[in-house]
Design a protein around this motif. Structure first.
Motif, short mmCIF file in Angstrom:
data_model
loop_
_atom_site.label_atom_id
_atom_site.label_comp_id
_atom_site.label_asym_id
_atom_site.label_seq_id
_atom_site.Cartn_x
_atom_site.Cartn_y
_atom_site.Cartn_z
N LYS A 147 0.78 -1.16 0.05
CA LYS A 147 -0.25 -0.43 0.11
C LYS A 147 0.54 1.28 -0.06
O LYS A 147 0.31 2.64 -0.58
CB LYS A 147 -0.97 0.57 0.86
N LEU A 151 0.42 3.58 -3.32
CA LEU A 151 0.18 5.50 -3.04
C LEU A 151 0.37 5.95 -3.78
O LEU A 151 0.07 6.70 -4.22
CB LEU A 151 -0.34 5.40 -1.50
N GLU A 156 -4.49 7.96 -4.56
CA GLU A 156 -4.93 7.02 -3.86
C GLU A 156 -6.55 7.03 -4.43
O GLU A 156 -7.11 5.45 -3.62
CB GLU A 156 -6.26 8.39 -2.49
N ALA A 157 -7.19 7.54 -5.30
CA ALA A 157 -7.84 7.22 -5.85
C ALA A 157 -8.08 5.19 -6.32
O ALA A 157 -9.03 4.66 -6.41
CB ALA A 157 -8.32 7.59 -6.64
N GLN A 158 -7.12 5.41 -7.10
CA GLN A 158 -6.36 3.67 -7.91
C GLN A 158 -6.37 2.93 -6.86
O GLN A 158 -6.74 2.15 -6.54
CB GLN A 158 -5.42 3.94 -8.85
N ALA A 159 -5.16 3.57 -6.02
CA ALA A 159 -4.94 2.29 -4.90
C ALA A 159 -6.45 2.06 -4.14
O ALA A 159 -6.46 0.45 -3.49
CB ALA A 159 -4.09 3.24 -4.13
N ARG A 160 -7.68 2.52 -3.41
CA ARG A 160 -8.37 2.72 -2.84
C ARG A 160 -9.13 1.50 -3.97
O ARG A 160 -9.74 0.53 -3.45
CB ARG A 160 -9.14 3.42 -2.39
N LYS A 161 -9.38 1.75 -5.12
CA LYS A 161 -10.40 0.72 -5.61
C LYS A 161 -9.76 -0.85 -5.95
O LYS A 161 -10.20 -1.46 -6.28
CB LYS A 161 -10.84 1.18 -7.47
N LEU A 163 -7.51 -2.20 -3.60
CA LEU A 163 -6.92 -2.68 -2.50
C LEU A 163 -8.03 -3.48 -1.49
O LEU A 163 -8.70 -4.55 -1.09
CB LEU A 163 -5.82 -1.38 -1.52
N LEU A 164 -8.78 -2.37 -2.20
CA LEU A 164 -10.34 -2.04 -1.33
C LEU A 164 -11.36 -3.23 -1.90
O LEU A 164 -12.25 -4.20 -1.18
CB LEU A 164 -11.30 -1.11 -1.13
N THR A 165 -11.19 -3.69 -3.54
CA THR A 165 -11.83 -4.19 -3.75
C THR A 165 -11.96 -6.02 -3.67
O THR A 165 -11.66 -6.94 -3.71
CB THR A 165 -12.49 -4.26 -6.01
#
Length: 259
Positions: A147, A151, A156-161, A163-165
């Protein structure tokens, strides 16, 4: 060190470090990490190496952590698990800050920690058949170490998508968002890497690339004024290097230069 799970060889100023655990889809455990750390230390000191190519044997680049190994670690104390986590951290950090250019040769799926290995390479060449993804949340784990680098690399936006999915993406999308840079057919993969690395080997100063990598790693964590002062100091330092003197003299004299 005698390697059991990886191979190391050099050819034409390239060091080839290959994961060699195809029966386990090149999954990572403590021994594999130790061998990779040793191989990168070897490449750093190897005068026959200017570029490192990180690849793998078998059909899969790397399936991430060896789940049987992770299961064994569940009986460890917190301090023992922290030591093991720091061991992997040292590998990711070593590759990310390595003074020589590191090219990932992702010929098959790069999943979880395997996608982490690709993330910390300078460049990634991949094939259409490969899948990428950080799937840790699907098994109750966390993509903790990668992570930090993701990042920085994607924002952040692409990382969230990702890592969280925990979703897998294809190689074309991996190139579109910046995890990988070059998409080529499997039959052309080695030729494309050889041609690209040859450009770096013959056309670029090794010292300049090392200093540039050092700055790329350092600057994002600095306040603006501090980053600019650091850059000014590095600029002044670079002017004093033999490579800079050699390069400028060659340019002014209109002579060819083979680094």
């Amino acid at each position: 060190m005698k390697y059991k799970y990886i191979t190391y060889q050099t050819d034409q100023r390239r060091a080839y470090i290959n994961l060699n655990r195809p029966d386990k889809r090149n999954a990572l455990n403590g021994e594999v990490v130790t061998e990779l750390l040793d191989a990168f230390d070897k490449a750093a000191l190897d005068s026959d190496c200017k570029v490192v190519i990180l690849g793998a044997e078998g059909k899969v680049f790397c399936a991430g952590a060896d789940l049987a190994y992770l299961q064994e670690l569940q009986s460890n104390t917190f301090d023992e698990n922290l030591a093991d986590s720091r061991h992997l951290k040292s590998l990711f950090l070593k590759i990310y800050t390595f003074p020589k250019v590191v090219i990932g040769r992702v010929h098959g799926h790069a999943i979880a920690g395997g996608c982490g290995l690709a993330t910390v390479c300078d460049f990634v060449f991949t094939v259409p058949e490969a899948k990428f993804g950080y799937t840790e949340v699907k098994i109750g784990f966390v993509p903790a170490l990668v992570k930090v680098f993701l990042l920085r690399k994607l924002g952040e936006a692409q990382a969230r998508k990702l890592l969280l999915t925990g979703d897998l993406i294809d190689a074309a999308e991996a190139c579109d968002i910046g995890i990988a840079q070059y998409l080529v057919s499997s039959g052309d993969l080695d030729t494309a890497i050889a041609e690209f690395s040859e450009r770096l080997i013959k056309g670029n100063s090794e010292k300049s690339m090392a200093l540039t990598k050092e700055m790329i790693a350092a600057i994002p964590s600095m306040p603006l004024d501090e980053a600019l002062e650091y850059a000014a100091e590095m600029n002044a330092h670079a002017r004093e290097t033999d490579d800079c003197r050699k390069g400028i003299a060659s340019f002014l004299d209109k002579t060819s230069l083979d680094w």
